[in-house]
Design a protein around this motif. Structure first.
Motif, PDB file in Angstrom:
ATOM      1  N   GLU A  98       0.840  -1.186   0.000  1.00 34.66           N
ATOM      2  CA  GLU A  98       0.000   0.000   0.000  1.00 34.66           C
ATOM      3  C   GLU A  98       0.877   1.239   0.000  1.00 34.66           C
ATOM      4  O   GLU A  98       1.739   1.408   0.867  1.00 34.66           O
ATOM      5  N   ILE A  99       0.678   2.092  -0.986  1.00 33.37           N
ATOM      6  CA  ILE A  99       1.306   3.416  -1.041  1.00 33.37           C
ATOM      7  C   ILE A  99       0.178   4.427  -0.967  1.00 33.37           C
ATOM      8  O   ILE A  99      -0.709   4.448  -1.826  1.00 33.37           O
ATOM      9  N   LYS A 100       0.177   5.266   0.067  1.00 24.99           N
ATOM     10  CA  LYS A 100      -0.928   6.186   0.273  1.00 24.99           C
ATOM     11  C   LYS A 100      -0.439   7.617   0.430  1.00 24.99           C
ATOM     12  O   LYS A 100       0.658   7.866   0.931  1.00 24.99           O
ATOM     13  N   ALA A 156       2.390   5.470 -10.771  1.00 21.02           N
ATOM     14  CA  ALA A 156       3.165   4.911 -11.875  1.00 21.02           C
ATOM     15  C   ALA A 156       3.743   3.548 -11.514  1.00 21.02           C
ATOM     16  O   ALA A 156       4.105   3.286 -10.365  1.00 21.02           O
ATOM     17  N   PHE A 157       3.829   2.691 -12.533  1.00 23.44           N
ATOM     18  CA  PHE A 157       4.499   1.389 -12.490  1.00 23.44           C
ATOM     19  C   PHE A 157       5.445   1.390 -13.681  1.00 23.44           C
ATOM     20  O   PHE A 157       5.009   1.498 -14.821  1.00 23.44           O
ATOM     21  N   ILE A 268       9.863  -0.060 -10.431  1.00 23.84           N
ATOM     22  CA  ILE A 268       9.464   1.036  -9.546  1.00 23.84           C
ATOM     23  C   ILE A 268       7.948   1.122  -9.454  1.00 23.84           C
ATOM     24  O   ILE A 268       7.241   0.984 -10.456  1.00 23.84           O
ATOM     25  N   LEU A 269       7.472   1.370  -8.236  1.00 23.72           N
ATOM     26  CA  LEU A 269       6.070   1.661  -7.958  1.00 23.72           C
ATOM     27  C   LEU A 269       6.026   2.920  -7.102  1.00 23.72           C
ATOM     28  O   LEU A 269       6.717   3.011  -6.088  1.00 23.72           O
ATOM     29  N   ASN A 270       5.250   3.909  -7.512  1.00 22.04           N
ATOM     30  CA  ASN A 270       5.162   5.139  -6.729  1.00 22.04           C
ATOM     31  C   ASN A 270       3.861   5.867  -6.992  1.00 22.04           C
ATOM     32  O   ASN A 270       3.167   5.592  -7.982  1.00 22.04           O
ATOM     33  N   MET A 271       3.537   6.796  -6.114  1.00 21.28           N
ATOM     34  CA  MET A 271       2.362   7.655  -6.265  1.00 21.28           C
ATOM     35  C   MET A 271       2.806   9.099  -6.113  1.00 21.28           C
ATOM     36  O   MET A 271       3.065   9.579  -5.006  1.00 21.28           O
TER      37      MET A 271
END
Length: 306
Positions: A98-100, A156-157, A268-271
């Protein structure tokens, strides 16, 4: 995720106003995706595919296969990444990353960014398949809201070689932009340059997802994939969402693109939140409710000879 200086970012956004989508008939490898009866999507690959990397984000995991970044975002004045933000949680009956987002002040948001320690790149006559199952969702107090109800979120992925960017390339599988009350936008993209900090492609390789893509379909869970292969020294990158081809890239897809110079990539995974270009994302319109979140229930990499 466009890692650009301010000038390059502004130019890229201008160029990115015009893009096209490629909706190509899925290939045989699509048969490897299994949609389970509980309405979740998982990726299972049989021989000759061999698993190279897997992350199931088990609750309680310390995310030892990843680096959790602590820094400001390169593309936004309004988003800082905290290493404490990426966590593992039970969501929709799954163990997830989980990225919040959290609003810290009028123009500052806290979010998360993780980079895999694992890196990969196809050797000649091999193909790699990178997959992730992702859901984008927001909450207004105790009420769930659609990602499309938000404004200013930029999840983004992607995969990239961060050293000497963009000389060893970047492959964006999912870039989501929320623009409520107008339609949200979802794209793939490629970046490359021959000198550090200078992306030669602008947004000429950006491709929109198919017009019928529904972020709320399948209970919000979607399978995002990158197929990166080298056959007789010719490189092809194919991006798919839910087994539908979004784009197929070769060196001829954009002027100055040279996949043969790409290096090994991390995942990479980010918000992100907002932008350095107020004409692209207006900071005065940002609305992420209580929080906007990216949930990821697995990431896998497979490899096969071709």
């Amino acid at each position: 995720m466009k890692k650009l200086n301010l000038f390059s970012f502004t130019l890229a956004c201008v160029l990115g106003l015009v893009s096209c989508s490629e909706n190509i008939t899925p290939g045989a490898e699509d048969q490897l995706a299994i949609v389970n009866t509980n309405n979740t999507t998982s990726k299972v690959a049989a021989a000759p595919w061999v698993k190279q990397f897997e992350e199931t984000f088990d609750v309680g995991s310390n995310l030892s296969q990843w680096t959790k970044e602590q820094r400001a975002d390169y593309n936004s004045w309004y988003c800082d990444y905290y290493s404490s933000v990426p966590t593992t949680q039970w969501r929709d009956g799954k163990q997830c990353l989980e990225i919040k987002t959290t609003k810290l002040s009028t123009y500052k948001y806290q979010s998360g960014f993780i980079t895999s320690n694992y890196q990969y790149k196809p050797e000649n006559n091999t193909e790699y398949m990178l997959s992730a199952n992702i859901k984008l969702i927001a909450m207004d107090g105790g009420t769930y809201k659609s990602f499309t109800d938000t404004y200013g979120a930029w999840p983004a992925f992607w995969s990239v070689q961060g050293n000497a960017w963009p000389t060893q390339g970047e492959i964006d599988i999912l870039e989501g932009y929320s623009f409520a009350p107008n339609a949200s936008r979802f794209t793939s993209n490629i970046f490359y340059g021959t000198s550090v900090g200078n992306n030669l492609l602008g947004n000429s390789a950006e491709r929109n997802y198919p017009a019928n893509f529904n972020i709320n379909g399948n209970n919000g869970w979607h399978l995002y994939e990158s197929f990166w292969k080298m056959k007789n020294n010719v490189v092809t990158v194919t991006i798919k969402v839910d087994n539908v081809t979004v784009a197929t890239y070769t060196n001829s897809s954009a002027a100055n693109l040279n996949f043969n110079n790409f290096g090994k990539h991390s995942i990479i995974l980010n918000m992100n939140v907002g932008s350095k270009d107020s004409n692209f994302i207006d900071p005065n319109k940002i609305n992420l409710f209580t929080t906007t979140m990216m949930w990821v229930d697995d990431v896998t990499v497979y490899k096969r000879p071709i």
